[in-house]
Design a protein around this motif. Structure first.
Motif, mmCIF file in Angstrom:
data_model
loop_
_atom_site.group_PDB
_atom_site.id
_atom_site.type_symbol
_atom_site.label_atom_id
_atom_site.label_comp_id
_atom_site.label_asym_id
_atom_site.label_seq_id
_atom_site.Cartn_x
_atom_site.Cartn_y
_atom_site.Cartn_z
ATOM 1 N N SER A 44 0.837 -1.196 0.000
ATOM 2 C CA SER A 44 0.000 0.000 0.000
ATOM 3 C C SER A 44 0.870 1.243 0.000
ATOM 4 N N GLU A 45 0.275 2.371 -0.392
ATOM 5 C CA GLU A 45 1.010 3.638 -0.391
ATOM 6 C C GLU A 45 1.502 3.979 1.011
ATOM 7 N N THR A 46 0.663 3.725 2.030
ATOM 8 C CA THR A 46 1.055 4.009 3.414
ATOM 9 C C THR A 46 2.283 3.203 3.807
ATOM 10 N N ASN A 47 2.250 1.892 3.511
ATOM 11 C CA ASN A 47 3.377 1.037 3.854
ATOM 12 C C ASN A 47 4.626 1.403 3.072
ATOM 13 N N LEU A 48 4.426 1.835 1.835
ATOM 14 C CA LEU A 48 5.560 2.209 0.984
ATOM 15 C C LEU A 48 6.315 3.390 1.594
ATOM 16 N N PHE A 49 5.574 4.420 1.989
ATOM 17 C CA PHE A 49 6.222 5.595 2.576
ATOM 18 C C PHE A 49 6.732 5.297 3.993
ATOM 19 N N ALA A 50 6.013 4.457 4.742
ATOM 20 C CA ALA A 50 6.482 4.094 6.080
ATOM 21 C C ALA A 50 7.801 3.341 5.989
ATOM 22 N N ARG A 51 7.898 2.453 5.026
ATOM 23 C CA ARG A 51 9.133 1.692 4.829
ATOM 24 C C ARG A 51 10.295 2.633 4.504
ATOM 25 N N ALA A 52 10.029 3.613 3.646
ATOM 26 C CA ALA A 52 11.078 4.563 3.266
ATOM 27 C C ALA A 52 11.426 5.501 4.423
ATOM 28 N N ALA A 53 10.459 5.739 5.322
ATOM 29 C CA ALA A 53 10.675 6.684 6.413
ATOM 30 C C ALA A 53 11.323 6.049 7.641
ATOM 31 N N CYS A 54 11.373 4.737 7.701
ATOM 32 C CA CYS A 54 11.927 4.046 8.874
ATOM 33 C C CYS A 54 13.304 4.574 9.284
ATOM 34 N N PRO A 55 14.251 4.758 8.341
ATOM 35 C CA PRO A 55 15.574 5.246 8.744
ATOM 36 C C PRO A 55 15.531 6.618 9.424
ATOM 37 N N LEU A 56 14.524 7.420 9.100
ATOM 38 C CA LEU A 56 14.448 8.772 9.659
ATOM 39 C C LEU A 56 14.138 8.771 11.144
#
Length: 243
Positions: A44-56
């Protein structure tokens, strides 16, 4: 290297990072003011951005999926993902519903995309009445037509067949494209990810050495090797020097 009016393929076995690499390229292109459409048929779009945001926020996507992240960090992750989505909103368009090539074509045209990613090929719902090899060939041919007619670059993420697992020391080849045939024929550029074998020393590292093999390049050098390092915690690829 992602020229307009051409089609590329990023291929790998599961869990090698092809979705990560595709998203990383998409985010980089959007940051450079390219208009990017990312059709995510697995996440999902939410999971996609959450995955990318994890390092932050200092957490890993694996911990999030396993429920090992405290509530305050989950709240920070949601905020970071929302901020990332807002940052890329002008140039990055994510579509996470069921789709066919007609859907992708219409979205690319509506958003005037310069670059289109589809994750992944087999999830597109075109022509279910056809035998799978012919069906996938029809999709790649249609996607190549889209790239030409809309003057954009299209990138398909593709799974390799189990033959690529036979020898982990051996890099995958074009014959390992699952139901290949016309996929190989239509693509102008074929890139294959190969996670190098893990030994007792590298098992303790949060990274995995990975090679990106250029197995086909219509206007370039075939069988070129790009050395990468895949950070499993930050879900990011970076170049690596010889050890």
């Amino acid at each position: 290297g992602l020229e307009r009016q051409t089609l590329s393929v990023i291929a790998a076995r599961p869990s090698q990072g092809k979705s990560t690499l595709g998203l990383q390229i998409a985010l980089h292109a959007a940051r450079q003011n390219a208009r990017v459409l990312f059709v995510s048929l697995e996440m999902s779009e939410t999971n996609l951005f959450a995955r990318a945001a994890c390092p932050l926020v200092g957490v890993t996507w694996l911990d999030v999926r396993q429920g090992n992240v405290a509530a305050p960090d989950i709240a920070r992750l949601k905020d970071a993902a929302a901020a990332m989505g807002s940052e890329y909103a002008p140039n990055l368009f994510v579509y996470d519903k069921r789709a066919t090539t007609e859907t992708v074509w219409e979205l690319a045209q509506a958003h005037r995309a310069d670059l289109v990613f589809v994750d992944h090929l087999r999830k597109l719902g075109d022509r279910p009445e056809l035998q799978e090899v012919k069906r996938l060939g029809w999709i790649t041919n249609r996607t190549k037509d889209m790239a030409k007619q809309l003057n954009l670059h299209a990138c398909l993420l593709v799974q390799l067949n189990r033959g690529a697992d036979a020898d982990e020391n051996r890099a995958p080849e074009l014959k390992h494209l699952r139901d290949s045939g016309e996929i190989e024929e239509d693509a102008d550029l074929v890139m294959m990810l190969h996670g190098l074998p893990v030994n007792e020393i590298t098992r303790q590292r949060p990274t995995r050495d990975t090679d990106l093999w250029i197995r086909k390049a219509r206007d370039g050098i075939r069988d070129a090797r790009v050395k990468l390092r895949y950070n499993l915690k930050t879900q990011q690829f970076a170049g690596r020097a010889d050890d």
